[in-house]
Design a protein around this motif. Structure first.
Motif, PDB file in Angstrom:
ATOM      1  N   LEU A   1       0.826  -1.368   0.112  1.00 14.06           N
ATOM      2  CA  LEU A   1      -0.079  -0.002   0.079  1.00 14.06           C
ATOM      3  C   LEU A   1       0.838   1.224  -0.064  1.00 14.06           C
ATOM      4  N   ALA A   2       2.044   1.385   0.783  1.00 15.67           N
ATOM      5  CA  ALA A   2       2.823   2.493   0.957  1.00 15.67           C
ATOM      6  C   ALA A   2       3.668   2.581  -0.465  1.00 15.67           C
ATOM      7  N   PHE A   3       4.120   1.625  -0.853  1.00 12.90           N
ATOM      8  CA  PHE A   3       4.586   1.764  -2.036  1.00 12.90           C
ATOM      9  C   PHE A   3       3.764   1.863  -3.282  1.00 12.90           C
ATOM     10  N   ASP A   4       2.397   1.514  -3.370  1.00 15.73           N
ATOM     11  CA  ASP A   4       1.582   1.950  -4.369  1.00 15.73           C
ATOM     12  C   ASP A   4       1.447   3.446  -4.241  1.00 15.73           C
TER      13      ASP A   4
ATOM     14  N   GLU B   1      -0.948   9.414  10.700  1.00 15.84           N
ATOM     15  CA  GLU B   1      -2.202   9.847  10.289  1.00 15.84           C
ATOM     16  C   GLU B   1      -2.699   9.615   8.952  1.00 15.84           C
ATOM     17  N   ALA B   2      -1.683   9.477   8.149  1.00 16.90           N
ATOM     18  CA  ALA B   2      -2.030   9.300   6.523  1.00 16.90           C
ATOM     19  C   ALA B   2      -2.488   7.975   6.448  1.00 16.90           C
ATOM     20  N   GLY B   3      -1.846   6.855   7.091  1.00 13.25           N
ATOM     21  CA  GLY B   3      -2.029   5.670   7.344  1.00 13.25           C
ATOM     22  C   GLY B   3      -3.448   5.370   7.717  1.00 13.25           C
ATOM     23  N   HIS B   4      -3.722   5.977   8.740  1.00  9.95           N
ATOM     24  CA  HIS B   4      -4.908   6.079   9.317  1.00  9.95           C
ATOM     25  C   HIS B   4      -6.212   6.400   8.233  1.00  9.95           C
ATOM     26  N   TYR B   5      -5.734   7.550   7.603  1.00  9.67           N
ATOM     27  CA  TYR B   5      -6.611   8.022   6.589  1.00  9.67           C
ATOM     28  C   TYR B   5      -6.819   6.976   5.529  1.00  9.67           C
ATOM     29  N   LEU B   6      -5.812   6.288   5.102  1.00  5.79           N
ATOM     30  CA  LEU B   6      -5.723   5.534   3.844  1.00  5.79           C
ATOM     31  C   LEU B   6      -6.430   4.010   4.012  1.00  5.79           C
ATOM     32  N   MET B   7      -6.039   3.470   5.501  1.00  7.43           N
ATOM     33  CA  MET B   7      -6.391   2.268   5.743  1.00  7.43           C
ATOM     34  C   MET B   7      -7.804   2.041   6.520  1.00  7.43           C
ATOM     35  N   HIS B   8      -8.056   3.137   7.397  1.00  7.54           N
ATOM     36  CA  HIS B   8      -9.165   3.175   8.237  1.00  7.54           C
ATOM     37  C   HIS B   8     -10.136   4.106   8.193  1.00  7.54           C
ATOM     38  N   ALA B   9     -10.142   5.392   7.680  1.00 14.07           N
ATOM     39  CA  ALA B   9     -11.063   6.374   7.618  1.00 14.07           C
ATOM     40  C   ALA B   9     -12.362   5.936   7.157  1.00 14.07           C
TER      41      ALA B   9
ATOM     42  N   PRO C   1      -5.448  -1.460  14.571  1.00  9.63           N
ATOM     43  CA  PRO C   1      -5.174  -0.016  13.589  1.00  9.63           C
ATOM     44  C   PRO C   1      -3.999   0.589  14.210  1.00  9.63           C
ATOM     45  N   GLU C   2      -3.674   0.853  15.264  1.00 14.13           N
ATOM     46  CA  GLU C   2      -2.527   1.502  15.498  1.00 14.13           C
ATOM     47  C   GLU C   2      -0.946   0.929  15.343  1.00 14.13           C
ATOM     48  N   TRP C   3      -0.820  -0.376  15.234  1.00 11.61           N
ATOM     49  CA  TRP C   3       0.068  -1.115  14.616  1.00 11.61           C
ATOM     50  C   TRP C   3       0.074  -1.078  13.323  1.00 11.61           C
ATOM     51  N   GLN C   4      -1.062  -1.075  12.551  1.00 11.34           N
ATOM     52  CA  GLN C   4      -1.133  -0.912  11.168  1.00 11.34           C
ATOM     53  C   GLN C   4      -0.620   0.427  10.634  1.00 11.34           C
ATOM     54  N   ALA C   5      -1.068   1.422  11.514  1.00 11.11           N
ATOM     55  CA  ALA C   5      -0.705   2.893  10.929  1.00 11.11           C
ATOM     56  C   ALA C   5       0.663   3.123  11.474  1.00 11.11           C
ATOM     57  N   LYS C   6       1.252   2.505  12.471  1.00  6.76           N
ATOM     58  CA  LYS C   6       2.646   2.810  12.717  1.00  6.76           C
ATOM     59  C   LYS C   6       3.692   1.896  11.577  1.00  6.76           C
ATOM     60  N   CYS C   7       3.166   0.847  11.158  1.00  7.66           N
ATOM     61  CA  CYS C   7       3.860   0.074  10.224  1.00  7.66           C
ATOM     62  C   CYS C   7       3.597   0.823   8.876  1.00  7.66           C
ATOM     63  N   PHE C   8       2.557   1.195   8.442  1.00 10.70           N
ATOM     64  CA  PHE C   8       2.521   2.180   7.267  1.00 10.70           C
ATOM     65  C   PHE C   8       3.316   3.235   7.253  1.00 10.70           C
ATOM     66  N   GLN C   9       3.528   4.137   8.644  1.00 11.65           N
ATOM     67  CA  GLN C   9       4.522   5.009   8.567  1.00 11.65           C
ATOM     68  C   GLN C   9       5.819   4.728   8.347  1.00 11.65           C
ATOM     69  N   GLY C  10       6.233   3.629   8.759  1.00 16.34           N
ATOM     70  CA  GLY C  10       7.657   3.169   8.410  1.00 16.34           C
ATOM     71  C   GLY C  10       7.969   2.764   6.970  1.00 16.34           C
ATOM     72  N   GLU C  11       7.031   2.010   6.508  1.00 14.97           N
ATOM     73  CA  GLU C  11       6.936   1.668   5.087  1.00 14.97           C
ATOM     74  C   GLU C  11       7.068   2.821   3.904  1.00 14.97           C
ATOM     75  N   LEU C  12       6.290   3.864   4.315  1.00 14.83           N
ATOM     76  CA  LEU C  12       6.236   4.803   3.496  1.00 14.83           C
ATOM     77  C   LEU C  12       7.506   5.752   3.534  1.00 14.83           C
ATOM     78  N   LEU C  13       8.120   6.057   4.908  1.00 17.28           N
ATOM     79  CA  LEU C  13       8.883   6.938   4.919  1.00 17.28           C
ATOM     80  C   LEU C  13      10.410   6.284   4.682  1.00 17.28           C
ATOM     81  N   ILE C  14      10.529   5.052   4.990  1.00 18.47           N
ATOM     82  CA  ILE C  14      11.716   4.355   4.798  1.00 18.47           C
ATOM     83  C   ILE C  14      11.578   2.968   3.999  1.00 18.47           C
ATOM     84  N   PRO C  15      11.785   3.270   2.606  1.00 14.74           N
ATOM     85  CA  PRO C  15      11.370   2.394   1.575  1.00 14.74           C
ATOM     86  C   PRO C  15      12.596   1.265   1.591  1.00 14.74           C
ATOM     87  N   ARG C  16      11.983   0.140   2.015  1.00 13.89           N
ATOM     88  CA  ARG C  16      12.973  -0.867   2.520  1.00 13.89           C
ATOM     89  C   ARG C  16      14.046  -1.309   1.347  1.00 13.89           C
ATOM     90  N   GLU C  17      13.227  -1.116   0.048  1.00 14.31           N
ATOM     91  CA  GLU C  17      14.349  -1.723  -1.027  1.00 14.31           C
ATOM     92  C   GLU C  17      15.061  -0.524  -1.393  1.00 14.31           C
TER      93      GLU C  17
END
Length: 166
Positions: free
Chosen positions: A17-20, A100-108, A127-143
């Motif tokens: 989702l973050a990569f998309d 919060e962007a993660g909450h918006y995209l995944m939960h709002a 949902p808090e773990w999901q948003a925290k995970c999204f935050q990391g995946e979005l700001l720190i692109p693993r690849e």
């Protein structure tokens, strides 16, 4: 006390989702993700019922950020001191905005997000773990950060040392 429970999502799904989002915005290969531009400008163009608001500390209290739904309308609220630090590119506060962007995209607007009273919630349903995970995946692109030190990730991605180490 209640918690909220979301549809289960694995980290790999959240990463996609973050990569998309990065890909849609032409930022797939960018180390530094422009999170404030996205929540202030991009989301408002994509969604006419989305709003972004900077709120005074007196009103928000100890909450750094909040994503609220009112009917079809969704508002991300960021406390003013957090916003100012995110604007000055402080990693932890950029992370709050991404969370919060993660909450918006995944939960709002997710009809299956509901209150959960008592008992354990699986991590993948939190949902808090999901948003925290999204935050990391979005700001720190693993690849893009493989092989980098935590200090390099902090500088290149604009995140906190804690996030970079994780």
């Amino acid at each position: 006390m209640h918690n909220f429970k979301a549809l289960p999502m694995r980290r790999v799904e959240i990463r996609e989702l973050a990569f998309d989002l990065r890909r849609q915005l032409g930022a797939a290969n960018c180390m530094w993700f422009p999170i404030l531009e996205v929540v202030e400008q991009v989301f408002t163009r994509m969604d006419l019922e989305y709003f972004f608001q900077v709120v005074e500390k007196d009103e928000m209290g100890s909450s750094h950020g909040l994503t609220e739904r009112d009917g079809n309308s969704v508002t991300i609220k960021i406390r003013d001191d957090i916003y100012e630090r995110a604007y000055r590119e402080e990693g932890r506060d950029r992370g709050t905005v991404a969370h919060e962007a993660g909450h918006y995209l995944m939960h709002a607007r997710c009809p299956s997000l509901h209150r959960h009273f008592g008992g354990e919630i699986k991590t993948c349903e939190d949902p808090e773990w999901q948003a925290k995970c999204f935050q990391g995946e979005l700001l720190i692109p693993r690849e893009l950060v493989q092989g980098m030190s935590a200090d390099q990730i902090v500088k290149q991605c604009g995140v906190s040392l804690e996030a970079a180490q994780y």
